[in-house]
Write a protein that holds these residues in place. Structure first.
Motif, PDB file in Angstrom:
ATOM      1  N   CYS A 165       0.886  -1.323  -0.054  1.00  0.00           N
ATOM      2  CA  CYS A 165       0.082   0.076  -0.089  1.00  0.00           C
ATOM      3  C   CYS A 165       0.828   1.332   0.092  1.00  0.00           C
ATOM      4  O   CYS A 165       2.029   1.151   0.450  1.00  0.00           O
ATOM      5  N   GLY A 190      -2.003   6.425   0.262  1.00  0.00           N
ATOM      6  CA  GLY A 190      -3.021   5.838  -0.896  1.00  0.00           C
ATOM      7  C   GLY A 190      -2.980   6.644  -2.381  1.00  0.00           C
ATOM      8  O   GLY A 190      -3.608   6.184  -3.157  1.00  0.00           O
ATOM      9  N   SER A 213     -11.414   2.230  -2.507  1.00  0.00           N
ATOM     10  CA  SER A 213     -11.808   0.811  -1.570  1.00  0.00           C
ATOM     11  C   SER A 213     -12.905   0.071  -1.682  1.00  0.00           C
ATOM     12  O   SER A 213     -13.361  -0.869  -1.026  1.00  0.00           O
ATOM     13  N   ASN A 218     -10.312  -3.804  -5.590  1.00  0.00           N
ATOM     14  CA  ASN A 218      -9.367  -2.506  -5.667  1.00  0.00           C
ATOM     15  C   ASN A 218      -9.030  -2.378  -7.232  1.00  0.00           C
ATOM     16  O   ASN A 218      -7.873  -1.948  -7.615  1.00  0.00           O
TER      17      ASN A 218
END
Length: 539
Positions: A165, A190, A213, A218
């Motif tokens: 991430c 993000g 999300s 995703n």
């Protein structure tokens, strides 16, 4: 000789023994001393002066408990109180005497001292007291520090991924101190594939993408048109006006707006012209007046009001123009990138920080190709495409021109080329095969070469080689004054390593050297090597 005198006896003495006074003594502890209600007023002033000398504790990031800090050292303070018990009660505290040196400096003097400290020392000074934290966070202090010559270069690394991430962390390297710092930012969490640039001490984060999300697996990626501004001195984030089009990975450049620049000239609006016609045209009075006297009167009144309003507008505009001429005005240009559907964009925009507005510019020349790099050199914004074409945008007159070069430098297609503008010179970096034994392009050793554009002959000339092997196909290069900074990141032996080098550009040649031997990306994911971005600031 005791400082305190007993005023009562018997039961009253037992009551007075419960009243204790805490003194700071050696070891940082608090010693209780019995005190009665009747004691010398000078000792009250002495204790109040000591309380005023104790600096405030920071609340953010520092525990509130612990031993308080004293303005005197432990040995000196204990000796001071011992001597005060032997002398007369009328003795005054040194902090309250008229002949002593004042305990605090004026704010303007203290601000000048703090502005000359390195950035790491300024951050440490903010933890001393609330007053110092406030002084080092004001816009006046930030402007003073950005204008002074005591700043040192800092390298900021963006686009770090951890655990699959986008963590949003920013790694900053103090070049003079040879130390890495990590700045955690929830704003960039993000977000990836954005471009960064700087105007003075502000960092602009332009465009980018983020995953939704709420979607399945995703897979949905949103392209942003918003722009964020981060100030490392104050640690604050703010938003500016968004771009006209959503972009990911646009090519950015910052240029100085001169007096001859016509990009931000105000254009007359059609609504103003219609409003003027409606003011000077009277239908009802024309038919009543055969000599059209009312029309002539309205024309005279309208033009007289315009002359008065234009004079009123000119006066402040001249005053503002004189003030703006003293301060340098900068603008930001963003060209290319990918759109919302991952399609390559050929349009461009220019951002004016004064008016906080984006202005669309002309598109790239036809059949130019996808932009892979760009740099501002002089009054031109040069861009290079994946099809080895060079074009320039005139930042004063506002149009594109194609630059015909004799022979483009030979390069390997697996590595992206980079344009670098340093010391009014335009360089080109690419990876190509090394020449061995007089035979060019032998497929044995690949090196990263640097070429310089001869503006007169319109030809590229080889000037230098990078000392390291080209391990990173997305290596970053950034120019600052007469220095070129580069970073290469690649995965080896199960971890990601970063190598920072710098090149001093002079008339005699280019000299490379390594900045630091410390690594800051050994815990990040390998995908950070592709989406990274870098910039240099003097803080």
């Amino acid at each position: 000789m005791s400082v305190f005198r007993a005023a009562h006896s018997g039961g009253s003495s037992r009551h007075n023994s419960s009243t204790c006074l805490g003194l700071y003594v050696k070891g940082g502890g608090c010693r209780r001393v019995g005190a009665c209600d009747d004691f010398d007023s000078t000792i009250k002033r002495r204790f109040s002066a000591m309380d005023e000398c104790i600096p405030h504790r920071m609340v953010n990031g520092v525990e509130d408990g612990g031993v308080g800090m004293e303005c005197f050292s432990y040995g000196v303070s204990e000796k001071f109180w011992r001597s005060s018990r032997k002398e007369k009660p009328s003795m005054q505290c040194p902090s309250t005497s008229s002949s002593a040196v004042p305990a605090s400096l004026p704010d303007d003097v203290l601000e000048m001292i703090l502005a000359r400290l390195p950035l790491s020392s300024v951050m440490t000074a903010r933890c001393v007291c609330k007053k110092w934290r406030h002084l080092t966070s004001t816009p006046h202090f930030i402007q003073m520090r950005s204008d002074c010559s005591y700043c040192s270069p800092w390298l900021f690394l963006f686009g770090i991924m951890k655990g699959g991430c986008h963590a949003g962390d920013i790694h900053a390297l103090d070049v003079s101190g040879d130390r890495w710092h990590r700045i955690h930012s929830d704003v960039l969490k993000g977000r990836f594939l954005f471009s960064v640039t700087s105007i003075k001490s502000d960092i602009y984060v332009v465009g980018g993408c983020s995953r939704s999300s709420l979607s399945m697996e995703n897979r949905y990626i949103k392209t942003h048109k918003g722009v964020l501004v981060f100030n490392p001195l104050s640690g604050s984030w703010r938003k500016t006006a968004p771009m006209k089009s959503a972009r990911s990975g646009p090519v950015l450049g910052v240029f100085e707006v001169g007096a001859s620049c016509s990009l931000f000239e105000a254009r007359p609006k059609s609504q103003d012209q219609l409003q003027l016609k409606s003011r000077i045209g009277g239908v009802s009075d024309v038919y009543k007046d055969p000599h059209r006297l009312s029309v002539r009167l309205r024309l005279r009144d309208a033009f007289s009001e315009e002359d008065v309003s234009s004079e009123r507008k000119r006066r402040p505009s001249n005053f503002v123009g004189e003030n703006m001429s003293k301060q340098l005005k900068f603008a930001l240009i963003a060209v290319g990138g990918c759109g919302s559907w991952d399609e390559p964009l050929e349009s461009g925009e220019i951002y004016d920080p004064v008016t906080d507005k984006w202005i669309e510019i002309a598109s790239l020349p036809g059949e130019f190709g996808v932009i892979c790099s760009g740099a501002i050199c002089g009054k031109m914004f040069y861009v290079y495409s994946e099809t080895d074409k060079l074009a320039g945008y005139d930042l004063e007159r506002g149009f594109w021109m194609t630059i015909q070069v004799c022979h483009p430098p030979p390069r390997l297609r697996e590595y992206y080329p980079k344009l670098i503008a340093c010391s009014s010179r335009l360089f080109f970096s690419c990876v190509s095969w090394c020449e061995i034994d007089g035979q060019p392009n032998r497929r044995e050793i690949a090196v990263r070469k640097f070429w310089e554009l001869d503006f007169t002959l319109r030809a590229w000339n080889e000037v230098s080689w990078h000392p390291d092997a080209p391990m990173d196909r997305d290596a970053m290069f950034l120019a600052d004054d007469d220095m070129i900074y580069s970073i290469e990141m690649f995965r080896i032996f199960g971890q990601v390593l970063d190598f920072l080098t710098a090149c001093h550009v002079s008339e005699t040649g280019l000299k490379w050297h390594r900045i630091t031997k410390k690594h800051a990306t050994h815990e990040v994911d390998a995908s950070s090597c592709v989406i990274k971005s870098m910039l240099v600031l003097h803080l």
